[in-house]
Design a protein around this motif. Structure first.
Motif, short mmCIF file in Angstrom:
data_model
loop_
_atom_site.label_atom_id
_atom_site.label_comp_id
_atom_site.label_asym_id
_atom_site.label_seq_id
_atom_site.Cartn_x
_atom_site.Cartn_y
_atom_site.Cartn_z
N SER A 183 -0.93 3.69 -11.18
CA SER A 183 -0.66 2.61 -10.22
C SER A 183 -1.17 2.98 -8.83
CB SER A 183 0.83 2.31 -10.17
OG SER A 183 1.50 3.33 -9.48
N TYR A 184 -1.38 1.97 -8.04
CA TYR A 184 -1.85 2.14 -6.66
C TYR A 184 -0.87 2.98 -5.86
CZ TYR A 184 -3.06 1.02 -1.88
OH TYR A 184 -3.38 1.12 -0.56
N VAL A 185 0.42 2.83 -6.04
CA VAL A 185 1.44 3.56 -5.28
C VAL A 185 1.38 5.05 -5.59
CG1 VAL A 185 3.94 3.81 -4.93
CG2 VAL A 185 2.94 1.54 -5.17
N ALA A 204 -1.79 6.51 -4.00
CA ALA A 204 -1.62 6.67 -2.55
C ALA A 204 -0.70 7.85 -2.24
CB ALA A 204 -1.06 5.38 -1.94
N ALA A 205 0.35 8.04 -3.03
CA ALA A 205 1.27 9.16 -2.81
C ALA A 205 0.56 10.49 -3.03
CB ALA A 205 2.48 9.03 -3.73
N ILE A 206 -0.25 10.60 -4.07
CA ILE A 206 -0.98 11.84 -4.34
C ILE A 206 -1.99 12.12 -3.23
CG2 ILE A 206 -2.66 12.91 -5.89
CD1 ILE A 206 -1.20 11.52 -8.22
N MET A 207 -2.73 11.13 -2.79
CA MET A 207 -3.70 11.31 -1.71
C MET A 207 -3.01 11.71 -0.40
SD MET A 207 -6.66 11.06 -2.92
CE MET A 207 -7.62 10.95 -1.46
N THR A 208 -1.88 11.09 -0.13
CA THR A 208 -1.11 11.42 1.07
C THR A 208 -0.63 12.86 1.01
OG1 THR A 208 -0.44 9.13 1.31
CG2 THR A 208 0.86 10.76 2.50
N ALA A 209 -0.11 13.29 -0.14
CA ALA A 209 0.39 14.66 -0.29
C ALA A 209 -0.73 15.67 -0.12
CB ALA A 209 1.05 14.82 -1.65
#
Length: 159
Positions: free
Chosen positions: A8-10, A13-18
């Motif tokens: 999923s997109y969420v 985004a969480a992995i990229m942010t981390a």
């Protein structure tokens, strides 16, 4: 999960942010460590330069009959005398070994004797030049003569 369904997109985004936050913190740690080490080195060099500037040594009097050179330290820091040489004005200075000869406290009221022969090397005939090398006690390193030579002061006077 069905074939063809992706993450999923969420979650993406969480992995990229981390990953971004981790890399940012890692770089921040490396750079701040380097800056801290550099700052400590700069402060140490500045302290040595200040100690050198606050060092002062004066040849008060040479008692030729008794063979004593009287020196005083009107500066702000105690000094370690590394060499004392009296040589003819027409000659080159003799080789010098930078080792502790005497300690001279910072005082406007006290003169210290350096005996010719044992503490002050005397060579040749008059007229003479006296050359005394000293370093602030706070930066004196008895195990590293080269470092002492870099930060010492030189007092040279015709006598």
């Amino acid at each position: 999960m069905k074939k063809g369904e992706g993450v999923s997109y969420v979650v993406s985004a969480a992995i990229m942010t981390a990953v971004t936050v981790f890399l940012g913190l890692f770089l921040w740690g490396v750079i701040s460590g380097w800056a801290g080490v550099s700052a400590v080195g700069i402060v140490a060099e500045t302290n040595k330069a200040i100690a050198q500037q606050r060092s002062m040594l004066v040849v008060e009097f040479i008692d030729w009959e008794r063979g004593i050179v009287w020196v005083s330290n009107p500066g702000k820091v105690d000094l370690v005398i590394l060499s004392c040489t009296i040589y003819p004005r027409s000659a080159s200075p003799p080789p010098i070994s930078y080792q502790e000869i005497a300690r001279v406290s910072a005082s406007m009221n006290t003169a210290y004797p350096l005996e010719m022969g044992s503490k002050c090397q005397l060579d040749g005939e008059k007229p003479y030049v006296i050359e005394i090398r000293a370093i602030a006690l706070t930066i004196y390193n008895p195990n590293n003569p080269l470092e002492n030579a870099q930060w010492m002061i030189v007092v040279r006077q015709n006598v």
